[in-house]
Design a protein around this motif. Structure first.
Motif, PDB file in Angstrom:
ATOM      1  N   SER A  32       0.566  -1.394  -0.138  1.00 14.18           N
ATOM      2  CA  SER A  32       0.057  -0.194  -0.134  1.00 14.18           C
ATOM      3  C   SER A  32       0.689   1.217  -0.064  1.00 14.18           C
ATOM      4  CB  SER A  32      -1.025  -0.242   0.818  1.00 14.18           C
ATOM      5  OG  SER A  32      -0.029  -0.560   2.662  1.00 14.18           O
ATOM      6  N   ARG A  33       2.219   1.162   0.622  1.00 15.13           N
ATOM      7  CA  ARG A  33       2.665   2.617   1.050  1.00 15.13           C
ATOM      8  C   ARG A  33       3.943   2.900  -0.787  1.00 15.13           C
ATOM      9  NH1 ARG A  33       7.774   3.040   4.963  1.00 15.13           N
ATOM     10  NH2 ARG A  33       6.678   2.636   5.928  1.00 15.13           N
ATOM     11  N   SER A  36       0.781   4.261  -3.063  1.00 15.12           N
ATOM     12  CA  SER A  36       0.481   5.650  -2.794  1.00 15.12           C
ATOM     13  C   SER A  36       1.065   6.559  -3.522  1.00 15.12           C
ATOM     14  CB  SER A  36       0.244   5.838  -1.456  1.00 15.12           C
ATOM     15  OG  SER A  36       1.651   5.637  -0.883  1.00 15.12           O
ATOM     16  N   ARG A  37       1.763   6.286  -3.820  1.00 14.52           N
ATOM     17  CA  ARG A  37       3.463   7.029  -4.796  1.00 14.52           C
ATOM     18  C   ARG A  37       2.750   6.430  -6.414  1.00 14.52           C
ATOM     19  NH1 ARG A  37       9.091   5.130  -2.193  1.00 14.52           N
ATOM     20  NH2 ARG A  37       9.197   6.054  -4.070  1.00 14.52           N
ATOM     21  N   GLU A  67      14.435  -2.370  -0.128  1.00 14.76           N
ATOM     22  CA  GLU A  67      12.999  -3.233   0.236  1.00 14.76           C
ATOM     23  C   GLU A  67      12.587  -3.924  -0.752  1.00 14.76           C
ATOM     24  OE1 GLU A  67      10.146   1.389  -0.208  1.00 14.76           O
ATOM     25  OE2 GLU A  67      10.104   0.134  -1.543  1.00 14.76           O
ATOM     26  N   ASP A  90       5.036  -2.533   5.217  1.00 10.91           N
ATOM     27  CA  ASP A  90       4.281  -0.683   4.805  1.00 10.91           C
ATOM     28  C   ASP A  90       4.350  -0.330   6.353  1.00 10.91           C
ATOM     29  OD1 ASP A  90       3.264  -0.998   2.138  1.00 10.91           O
ATOM     30  OD2 ASP A  90       1.320  -2.324   2.579  1.00 10.91           O
ATOM     31  N   SER A  93      10.140   1.273   7.591  1.00 10.13           N
ATOM     32  CA  SER A  93      11.037   1.318   6.235  1.00 10.13           C
ATOM     33  C   SER A  93      11.949   0.734   5.902  1.00 10.13           C
ATOM     34  CB  SER A  93      11.092   3.372   6.219  1.00 10.13           C
ATOM     35  OG  SER A  93      11.857   3.039   7.393  1.00 10.13           O
ATOM     36  N   ASP A 167      16.856   4.789   1.445  1.00  7.81           N
ATOM     37  CA  ASP A 167      16.214   5.541   2.923  1.00  7.81           C
ATOM     38  C   ASP A 167      17.392   6.749   3.404  1.00  7.81           C
ATOM     39  OD1 ASP A 167      13.680   4.518   3.523  1.00  7.81           O
ATOM     40  OD2 ASP A 167      15.371   2.540   3.684  1.00  7.81           O
TER      41      ASP A 167
END
Length: 219
Positions: A32-33, A36-37, A67, A90, A93, A167
């Motif tokens: 979902s993360r 959303s992008r 990831e 999600d 990170s 990150d």
């Protein structure tokens, strides 16, 4: 096997996206993360983990190589499948998972949807003290696969994802850990000390992290 997709977002679903690469639409499962992008019609580059089963062929997409690597590593824990791994990424990170793993922090993993206390504790125990998963690298030192392919295909009019490849504290973390190892500390204790330093000093640069980590080691 597919390791990377660079194309245009053609369609979006509840937990998947169709990426148009040269007229071929690839169905990619995403968390979902990441979902959303994504924007229909926008260019995107995704790291891909390909799963081939007797009854299925699935592609899992991620914005960063870290990831993707953690997605694979998490599933090495008994009871953690692809669905759990996506939920964990999600909720936390990739950098946060590395910190939680170094500290054995089950509470961080418990924030993921569908991950109860017992499973969170198992994840924390099995990951604690272990080095983070290896990432795919190109022949150019320090360059990720996606970065290398993007550099070699500059003429392709596809925009890159808006977020950075890794990150923001990954470089500072790696420099701090390397510095401690060079000072004679073991890798496991160095990672643990730096994880504590990151928790106490989020967003700090490598110099502050090294100092904070040394204080932790001196206790």
């Amino acid at each position: 096997m597919i390791g990377m997709l660079k194309g245009v977002v053609l369609a979006l679903g509840d937990d998947e996206a169709v990426i148009d690469v040269g007229g071929v639409g690839y169905l990619v499962s995403v968390g979902s993360r990441a979902l959303s992008r994504l924007t229909i019609g926008a260019g995107v580059t995704l790291h891909i983990e390909t799963y081939v089963r007797e009854d299925a062929f699935r592609l899992f997409g991620f914005f960063t190589e870290a990831e993707r690597a953690w997605f694979v590593r998490l599933q090495a824990v008994q009871g953690v499948g692809a669905k759990h791994a996506l939920a964990l990424l999600d909720a936390v990170s990739a950098s946060g998972i590395e910190t939680a793993a170094a500290l054995g922090d089950a509470s961080a993993f418990e924030r993921a949807k569908g991950v109860g206390r017992k499973l969170a504790e198992r994840i924390a125990v099995e990951l604690k003290g272990k080095a983070p998963p290896a990432r795919r690298r190109s022949k150019t030192a320090g360059e990720t696969l996606v970065e290398a392919l993007a550099d070699s295909d500059e003429a392709t009019p596809v925009s890159a994802p808006s977020a950075p490849e890794a990150d923001t504290d990954d470089t500072a973390r790696d420099v701090a850990i390397s510095a401690l190892i060079n000072l004679g500390y073991g890798e496991s204790e160095a990672r643990h000390a730096v994880a504590l330093a990151i928790t106490a000093n989020p967003g700090s640069g490598e110099t502050l992290l090294i100092r904070a980590a040394l204080k932790e080691l001196a206790r």
